[in-house]
Design an enzyme around this catalytic site. Sequence first.
Site, PDB file in Angstrom:
ATOM      1  N   TYR A  71      20.548  50.921  21.237  1.00 23.52           N
ATOM      2  CA  TYR A  71      20.701  52.340  21.592  1.00 23.52           C
ATOM      3  C   TYR A  71      20.015  53.241  20.558  1.00 23.52           C
ATOM      4  CZ  TYR A  71      22.219  57.012  21.408  1.00 23.52           C
ATOM      5  OH  TYR A  71      22.163  58.372  21.311  1.00 23.52           O
ATOM      6  N   GLU A  95      22.116  60.184  14.681  1.00 22.28           N
ATOM      7  CA  GLU A  95      22.469  59.107  15.603  1.00 22.28           C
ATOM      8  C   GLU A  95      23.495  58.146  15.022  1.00 22.28           C
ATOM      9  OE1 GLU A  95      21.950  58.979  18.669  1.00 22.28           O
ATOM     10  OE2 GLU A  95      20.467  60.580  18.822  1.00 22.28           O
ATOM     11  N   ASP A 127      23.848  54.329  26.469  1.00 25.11           N
ATOM     12  CA  ASP A 127      25.110  54.548  25.753  1.00 25.11           C
ATOM     13  C   ASP A 127      26.227  54.667  26.787  1.00 25.11           C
ATOM     14  OD1 ASP A 127      24.665  57.006  26.891  1.00 25.11           O
ATOM     15  OD2 ASP A 127      25.440  58.128  25.185  1.00 25.11           O
TER      16      ASP A 127
END
Length: 355
Positions: free
Chosen positions: A116, A33, A134
């Site tokens: 996020y 991520e 996102d």
Amino acid sequence: MSFASNLMIWYREHGRDLPWRNTQDPYVIWLSEIILQQTRVEQGLPYFHRFLDAFPIVTKFAEADEEEVLRLWQGLGYYSRARNMHKAAKMVISEFAGDFPTRYADVIRLPGVGEYTAAAIASFSVNEPKAVVDGNVYRVLSRYFGISEPINGSKGKKMFAALAQELLDVEHAATYNQAIMDFGALQCKPKKPLCGTCTFQLDCVALKEDIVDNLPVKLKGKASRDRYFHYFIIRKDDSILMSKRGTSDVWANLYEFPMIETERDVDMEELRALNDFATYFPPNAPLLELGKVAKHILSHQNIYAKFYILDDADALRLKKSGWNYHLLEKIDTLAKHKLIFSFLEKNKQLINPKI
DNA sequence: AACCCGGGGTT
DNA sequence: AACCCAGGGTT
């Protein structure tokens, strides 16, 4: 059929098979991520494998030094991600006993993890019902519901966050979150979205009103500024003078050649007349200007770089703190920014004639 | 709320 | 050239 169910049916048939989707290990998910922040999957993929290979578990990451982390990150951009990752890894050791956290409230405390990324880690690892928001989610929701509120204003951010959380299938948080992002990336693309084959043709407000290409609405930021960099290549025997950048500008903590910046484009005569120049070099220092100007575009700056060879290293008057000679054969061990290592790639024999 | 922080692909 | 990418931090 609910929005979420329809989306997950689409995902079952069209979703991508990505390496970090085959794990529930929060460390591995975190790694992927952070790398994927503002970064396309294809661009981040090799770095994901590189980091997992170098640091299979978070303990190894925490034990590394920052130089090594930056070197592995070299070329990916937004280098604060690498520095924050390193801090976060150390924090997992000191505050979570080496056990990588999974809960939203815990992971969001880690540097480099915002709303996020915290939602992504918490949902993917333990199905905590937190909706990701996102760029894909902004686009899909703004079009599906025909929302023209700017996605980067404070009102818009709150509105979309609340809407995303409302739509989440709380029993299948992980699958739903993956689904809406893949849908945005593959079907509801920024340009030329595939509305003709879309499963939401009958429900999509933007399609019905023919405003798909106008959404999402985004406020424009400041225009980029021009900067002029003059790099000096200074060799002494088998070494080359390198400078480590500071912390308050682009490319923090990365290496480059000693450099003078000017407000506008200047030629070599004007360069020699600068106070900065006089500080480091004698007025008649033997300079050779190399090739053409390198234009390096960042998202918010246009950098025009010129490279000069200083033929006589002994002509250097003053070695600024942070300027140090490094062996040419060790140059690869320094984390350099893109502008410098592309120059080095193109000028190998010039820098090191022995090769 | 505005600005800063990269590199690369698409249109 | 404009816009976007599995955003986050600082001021």
